[in-house]
Design an enzyme around this catalytic site. Structure first.
Site, short mmCIF file in Angstrom:
data_model
loop_
_atom_site.label_atom_id
_atom_site.label_comp_id
_atom_site.label_asym_id
_atom_site.label_seq_id
_atom_site.Cartn_x
_atom_site.Cartn_y
_atom_site.Cartn_z
N HIS A 92 1.74 3.20 9.40
CA HIS A 92 1.30 3.95 8.21
C HIS A 92 2.25 5.11 7.94
CE1 HIS A 92 -2.91 2.58 7.14
NE2 HIS A 92 -2.60 1.80 8.16
N GLY B 294 -12.03 -3.21 1.24
CA GLY B 294 -11.74 -4.56 1.66
C GLY B 294 -11.79 -4.68 3.16
N ARG C 83 5.09 5.87 4.32
CA ARG C 83 4.91 6.96 3.36
C ARG C 83 6.23 7.58 2.94
NH1 ARG C 83 1.08 9.98 7.25
NH2 ARG C 83 -0.23 8.21 7.71
#
Length: 194
Positions: free
Chosen positions: A54, A11, A58
């Site tokens: 990011h 995407g 996690r």
């Protein structure tokens, strides 16, 4: 070839691809997160913030490996693997041979892509790969920009061909493309009408 276990998530930028990929493996504690991007430079605050966001999302049980050697990461991982992303992997591959000779870079990419596809065909554990869709807008002004756009499109198609599932994430929405018709990998032979 083993049963296909790869999901390709693609995407545009900031569409939610990485979050969706992480959600696909959320029930696994032992995920190897393969970060293919360059480390944040001291003078690039925006990139550093992207990397931090990011990392903070996690689960703490996930292990992170910063590498562009995807073959080794896939073969050595004892469990699920999340690779983020093919665009930065491609950039790193071209960086290895240089952007000044694009035919040499293209040959190197074909070799590395063939090897990656073979590794994905052998892996038995779940693999989720994030990539970018490029080329939905303006044609880049530079030869290297057009090269990147073309090569990432080819790479995405090759990986999608061996994936069990392909998800397109646009504006935070997920479309499952897995059951849609597939374009052949090479053009069909031409026939001459008599």
């Amino acid at each position: 070839m083993t049963a296909r276990t790869t999901t390709l998530v693609t995407g545009p930028v900031r569409s939610g691809k990485s979050r969706h990929a992480e959600e696909l493996l959320a029930l696994h504690r032992d995920v190897l997160y393969v970060a293919t991007g360059r480390p944040a430079a001291d003078d690039d605050d925006a990139w550093a913030e992207r990397v931090r966001s990011h990392q903070h999302r996690r689960p703490t049980s996930w292990r992170t490996l910063e590498t562009v050697d995807l073959d080794a990461a896939l073969s050595e991982a004892p469990g699920p693997v999340l690779i983020d992303c093919l665009g930065t992997w491609l950039t790193a591959q071209v960086d290895l041979v240089g952007w000044d000779d694009l035919p040499v870079a293209a040959a190197h990419l074909r070799e590395r892509t063939d090897s990656l596809v073979e590794s994905l065909d052998r892996v038995a554990h779940p693999v989720v790969i994030v990539t970018n869709e490029v080329g939905w807008s303006l044609v880049p002004m530079t030869a290297s920009g057009r090269f990147f756009q073309d090569e990432l499109g080819r790479l995405n198609a090759r990986v999608a061909h061996v994936a069990a599932a392909v998800h397109l994430v646009v504006a935070g929405r997920v479309l499952d493309l897995s059951t849609l018709p597939v374009v052949p990998q090479s053009p069909p032979p031409r026939t001459l009408d008599a």
